[in-house]
Design an enzyme around this catalytic site. Structure first.
Site, PDB file in Angstrom:
ATOM      1  N   THR A  88       0.922  -1.193   0.009  1.00 20.54           N
ATOM      2  CA  THR A  88      -0.022  -0.068   0.015  1.00 20.54           C
ATOM      3  C   THR A  88       0.965   1.382   0.089  1.00 20.54           C
ATOM      4  OG1 THR A  88      -1.668  -1.090   1.285  1.00 20.54           O
ATOM      5  CG2 THR A  88      -1.820   1.339   1.328  1.00 20.54           C
ATOM      6  N   LYS A 163      -7.440   1.805  -2.859  1.00 21.99           N
ATOM      7  CA  LYS A 163      -7.197   1.227  -1.447  1.00 21.99           C
ATOM      8  C   LYS A 163      -7.108   2.454  -0.468  1.00 21.99           C
ATOM      9  CE  LYS A 163      -4.931  -1.265   1.707  1.00 21.99           C
ATOM     10  NZ  LYS A 163      -5.757  -2.338   2.401  1.00 21.99           N
ATOM     11  N   LYS A 238      -0.706   4.886   8.811  1.00 21.19           N
ATOM     12  CA  LYS A 238      -0.026   5.156   7.550  1.00 21.19           C
ATOM     13  C   LYS A 238      -0.997   5.347   6.508  1.00 21.19           C
ATOM     14  CE  LYS A 238       1.767   1.936   3.981  1.00 21.19           C
ATOM     15  NZ  LYS A 238       2.325   0.724   3.782  1.00 21.19           N
TER      16      LYS A 238
END
Ligand code: NAD
Length: 287
Positions: A88, A163, A238
């Site tokens: 990611t 995502k 994150k």
């Protein structure tokens, strides 16, 4: 198929093992030499891995690491290699890495995943894929060894965009679910009753129905196991930072995502949330 796998951590190791179980010859590399996976052919460095394989997966902690690897080893890539990055990372870095590879006629797909370590182990990940459609069609079958759902999202970076948006919703709904439990407690409403109502009413969400942050309620979740991740608060932070950087760059208005980022930052940095599952943020609303 000869497949390379760089980054054999919590997610990468079970994904690589599922590729191997499917009959692929998998060459692995991780900077952590203590990782031993006898089912894979472990290589001592990235150049020797690249020589062996046609397609190489990466599952790494950050965009900086992905870009550093490509910059350092671009001379060792050949046009027979295709890169599939499942980490990611941010859209901009994905586009930059793709550009570096394209100059050498190397294709790249961004293919981040949802489903966590549990999904990686059971082969039930969802892949969201961006990049050239023909390359996606060629390698789609490889995702099916590791996941049960593959969605082609469009141009390079669109897998990462999907995502980041998904996890911004997830962070915000987890916080909303936790604060609703805190309010229910103050109002003297039984948590089980609250779950029964919300999970079947318009307040339902994945955070409530499948991953309830309150221990002992709903299906088994990290809250029932002392908040051992699961999906850690650090990774949620994150991803929320990635969403807010993307919002800043594109001038998108995301006040809920922004607040969710600030609350997770506070939880991770000042409230002992680091290393706990992201649903443990419930603790900050209970005190
Ligand atoms: P992890 O820290 O467990 O694994 C990362 C691995 O990369 C480690 O084994 C590390 O040694 C290795 N590594 C670091 N630098 C390297 C380099 N230069 N060369 C080779 N190997 C290197 O992390 P993870 O939980 O497996 O997450 C990996 C990615 O997947 C992240 O981008 C994360 O955001 C994403 N992700 C994680 C989850 C989850 O639940 N853990 C879910 C979805 C997505």
């Amino acid at each position: 198929m000869k497949v390379g796998f760089i980054g054999l951590g919590n997610m990468g190791a079970p994904m690589a093992l599922n590729l191997a179980k499917g009959g692929n010859e998998v060459f692995g590399f991780d900077t952590d030499s203590s990782i031993k996976l006898p089912e894979l052919s472990m290589t001592s460095c990235i150049p020797s891995l690249l020589k062996e394989v046609d397609v190489v997966f990466t599952m790494l902690p950050s965009g900086l690491i992905v870009k550093d690897i490509i910059n350092e080893f671009i001379g060792d890539f050949s046009s027979k290699n295709t890169l599939i990055d499942c980490s990611t990372i941010d859209v901009k870095t994905t586009e930059e890495v793709c550009e570096i590879l394209h100059k050498k006629d190397i294709f790249m797909l961004d293919a981040p995943v949802s489903g966590g370590v549990k999904g990686a182990k059971s082969g039930n990940l969802t892949f969201m894929v961006g990049g050239n459609n023909g390359v996606y069609e060629k390698f789609k079958y490889l995702f099916e060894y590791m996941g049960n759902r593959v969605v082609y999202c469009g141009k390079t970076g669109s897998g990462q965009a999907a995502k980041i948006c998904n996890n911004m919703i997830l962070g915000a709904t987890m916080i909303a679910t936790c604060e609703a439990f805190a309010l229910a407690d103050k109002l003297g409403l039984d948590r089980e009753a609250m779950f029964e109502v919300v999970s079947t009413s318009s307040g339902y969400s994945w955070s409530m129905n499948a991953y309830c942050p309150a221990p002992g309620i709903g299906p088994t979740a990290p809250s029932d196991n002392d908040y051992i991740p699961g999906f850690s608060s650090d990774l949620m932070l994150k991803d929320l930072i990635l969403s807010q950087n993307a919002a800043f760059e594109t001038k998108a208005i995301t006040p809920m995502g922004n607040l969710a980022m600030k609350l997770y930052k506070d939880f991770v940095e000042t409230k002992n949330g680091s290393g706990l599952d992201f649903s443990a943020i419930l603790k900050t609303f209970e005190t």
